[in-house]
Design an enzyme around this catalytic site. Sequence first.
Site, PDB file in Angstrom:
ATOM      1  N   SER A   1     -29.120 -19.913  12.523  1.00  0.00           N
ATOM      2  CA  SER A   1     -27.806 -20.483  12.193  1.00  0.00           C
ATOM      3  C   SER A   1     -27.019 -20.640  13.482  1.00  0.00           C
ATOM      4  O   SER A   1     -26.731 -19.652  14.173  1.00  0.00           O
ATOM      5  CB  SER A   1     -27.061 -19.539  11.249  1.00  0.00           C
ATOM      6  OG  SER A   1     -25.683 -19.803  11.347  1.00  0.00           O
TER       7      SER A   1
ATOM      8  N   HIS B   1     -30.119 -24.352  11.010  1.00  0.00           N
ATOM      9  CA  HIS B   1     -29.171 -24.126   9.912  1.00  0.00           C
ATOM     10  C   HIS B   1     -27.748 -24.345  10.446  1.00  0.00           C
ATOM     11  O   HIS B   1     -27.340 -23.734  11.432  1.00  0.00           O
ATOM     12  CB  HIS B   1     -29.355 -22.696   9.414  1.00  0.00           C
ATOM     13  CG  HIS B   1     -28.541 -22.317   8.229  1.00  0.00           C
ATOM     14  ND1 HIS B   1     -28.961 -22.506   6.926  1.00  0.00           N
ATOM     15  CD2 HIS B   1     -27.324 -21.729   8.131  1.00  0.00           C
ATOM     16  CE1 HIS B   1     -28.046 -22.059   6.090  1.00  0.00           C
ATOM     17  NE2 HIS B   1     -27.039 -21.583   6.788  1.00  0.00           N
TER      18      HIS B   1
ATOM     19  N   ASP C   1     -23.763 -24.251   9.462  1.00  0.00           N
ATOM     20  CA  ASP C   1     -22.796 -23.711   8.502  1.00  0.00           C
ATOM     21  C   ASP C   1     -21.485 -24.481   8.570  1.00  0.00           C
ATOM     22  O   ASP C   1     -20.781 -24.436   9.587  1.00  0.00           O
ATOM     23  CB  ASP C   1     -22.534 -22.232   8.812  1.00  0.00           C
ATOM     24  CG  ASP C   1     -23.723 -21.375   8.434  1.00  0.00           C
ATOM     25  OD1 ASP C   1     -24.151 -21.441   7.271  1.00  0.00           O
ATOM     26  OD2 ASP C   1     -24.232 -20.645   9.309  1.00  0.00           O
TER      27      ASP C   1
ATOM     28  N   MET D   1     -17.763 -24.905   7.105  1.00  0.00           N
ATOM     29  CA  MET D   1     -16.744 -24.127   6.378  1.00  0.00           C
ATOM     30  C   MET D   1     -15.397 -24.842   6.457  1.00  0.00           C
ATOM     31  O   MET D   1     -15.055 -25.399   7.505  1.00  0.00           O
ATOM     32  CB  MET D   1     -16.609 -22.734   7.000  1.00  0.00           C
ATOM     33  CG  MET D   1     -17.918 -21.969   7.084  1.00  0.00           C
ATOM     34  SD  MET D   1     -17.654 -20.290   7.644  1.00  0.00           S
ATOM     35  CE  MET D   1     -19.351 -19.748   7.874  1.00  0.00           C
TER      36      MET D   1
ATOM     37  N   HIS E   1     -25.540 -26.247   5.326  1.00  0.00           N
ATOM     38  CA  HIS E   1     -25.026 -25.326   4.301  1.00  0.00           C
ATOM     39  C   HIS E   1     -23.532 -25.579   4.151  1.00  0.00           C
ATOM     40  O   HIS E   1     -22.738 -25.200   5.009  1.00  0.00           O
ATOM     41  CB  HIS E   1     -25.334 -23.893   4.782  1.00  0.00           C
ATOM     42  CG  HIS E   1     -24.851 -22.821   3.863  1.00  0.00           C
ATOM     43  ND1 HIS E   1     -24.864 -21.486   4.225  1.00  0.00           N
ATOM     44  CD2 HIS E   1     -24.340 -22.870   2.596  1.00  0.00           C
ATOM     45  CE1 HIS E   1     -24.387 -20.760   3.225  1.00  0.00           C
ATOM     46  NE2 HIS E   1     -24.054 -21.567   2.232  1.00  0.00           N
TER      47      HIS E   1
ATOM     48  N   MET F   1     -20.178 -24.798   2.847  1.00  0.00           N
ATOM     49  CA  MET F   1     -19.308 -23.793   2.222  1.00  0.00           C
ATOM     50  C   MET F   1     -17.924 -24.421   2.124  1.00  0.00           C
ATOM     51  O   MET F   1     -16.969 -24.012   2.801  1.00  0.00           O
ATOM     52  CB  MET F   1     -19.304 -22.518   3.073  1.00  0.00           C
ATOM     53  CG  MET F   1     -20.589 -21.727   2.917  1.00  0.00           C
ATOM     54  SD  MET F   1     -20.856 -20.570   4.263  1.00  0.00           S
ATOM     55  CE  MET F   1     -21.635 -21.674   5.423  1.00  0.00           C
TER      56      MET F   1
ATOM     57  N   MET G   1     -27.110 -15.964  -1.000  1.00  0.00           N
ATOM     58  CA  MET G   1     -26.259 -15.359   0.028  1.00  0.00           C
ATOM     59  C   MET G   1     -26.379 -13.843  -0.058  1.00  0.00           C
ATOM     60  O   MET G   1     -26.221 -13.259  -1.135  1.00  0.00           O
ATOM     61  CB  MET G   1     -24.781 -15.744  -0.188  1.00  0.00           C
ATOM     62  CG  MET G   1     -24.400 -17.164   0.165  1.00  0.00           C
ATOM     63  SD  MET G   1     -24.843 -17.718   1.820  1.00  0.00           S
ATOM     64  CE  MET G   1     -24.044 -16.503   2.874  1.00  0.00           C
TER      65      MET G   1
ATOM     66  N   GLY H   1     -22.657 -12.250  11.542  1.00  0.00           N
ATOM     67  CA  GLY H   1     -22.624 -10.862  12.007  1.00  0.00           C
ATOM     68  C   GLY H   1     -22.247  -9.826  10.974  1.00  0.00           C
ATOM     69  O   GLY H   1     -21.865  -8.712  11.329  1.00  0.00           O
TER      70      GLY H   1
ATOM     71  N   ASP I   1     -29.742 -15.844   3.319  1.00  0.00           N
ATOM     72  CA  ASP I   1     -28.762 -16.083   4.381  1.00  0.00           C
ATOM     73  C   ASP I   1     -27.733 -14.954   4.420  1.00  0.00           C
ATOM     74  O   ASP I   1     -27.005 -14.733   3.451  1.00  0.00           O
ATOM     75  CB  ASP I   1     -28.078 -17.432   4.091  1.00  0.00           C
ATOM     76  CG  ASP I   1     -27.139 -17.882   5.197  1.00  0.00           C
ATOM     77  OD1 ASP I   1     -27.064 -17.205   6.240  1.00  0.00           O
ATOM     78  OD2 ASP I   1     -26.490 -18.934   5.011  1.00  0.00           O
TER      79      ASP I   1
END
Length: 222
Positions: free
Chosen positions: A7, A32, A34, A36, A65, A67, A136, A144, A174
């Site tokens: 990611s 990957h 992310d 958001m 992905h 979100m 998830m 982290g 993930d």
Amino acid sequence: MVLIAPSILSADFGRLAEEIIEAEQAGVDMIHIDVMDGHFVPNITVGPLVVEAVRKVTKLPLDVHLMIMNPEKYIQDFINAGADIITVHLEACIHLNRVVGQIKEKNIKAGVSLNPATPLSFIDEIIHEIDLLLIMTVNPGFGGQQFISSCLDKIKRAKSMILSRGFNALVEVDGGVKLENSIEIVKAGADILVIGSAFFSATNYKEFMRKLREQLNLIKFL
Ligand code: DX5
Ligand code: ZN
């Protein structure tokens, strides 16, 4: 073979192209990304422009992905930017069947993701339509975080449900995946491991991948 998807959330964005090239040279299987929006999750990250920039530096599949709320509004933009897989959150879609259809009609792979507290049974009526089920194992929003160990059982139930009903969806895991817990996650049924902070904090990505593959190869003997 288990697929490894670093990611880029934990990559050095100042040298994103180099980071991706190094990851590719280390033998990862996909990238990957992310996305958001500050509404579905408390953080804001990247949009189609960054996907387009990543597309220019690698031929690896781009696993996007989302979100975000109202993902249907942005699917075409991410396809235009070069996404190969688009995953939306079940919790963010009122008309999930329509959104999955919207992705698949463009010949892009469609994924659905579940937050840790969302029951697996919520995908019962869509699982036959999708290419990927993203479980998830942290609350989405940040890299982290600590793997939520109670999610292991959900991975097991997801994999056995997919196999017993003869569906094709791959199980992607993930959140909080690292060298130390990768064996138990794959044994539970993961087909794809997303690895953010553990991957990009490694001093040598090739060495990280060598250790990871070596470990995962041991599974057949365990
Ligand atoms: C979290 C993101 C993850 C994140 C994983 O909301 O979906 O992809 O980058 O990062 P680690 O591996 O550090 O938990
Ligand atoms: Zn992710």
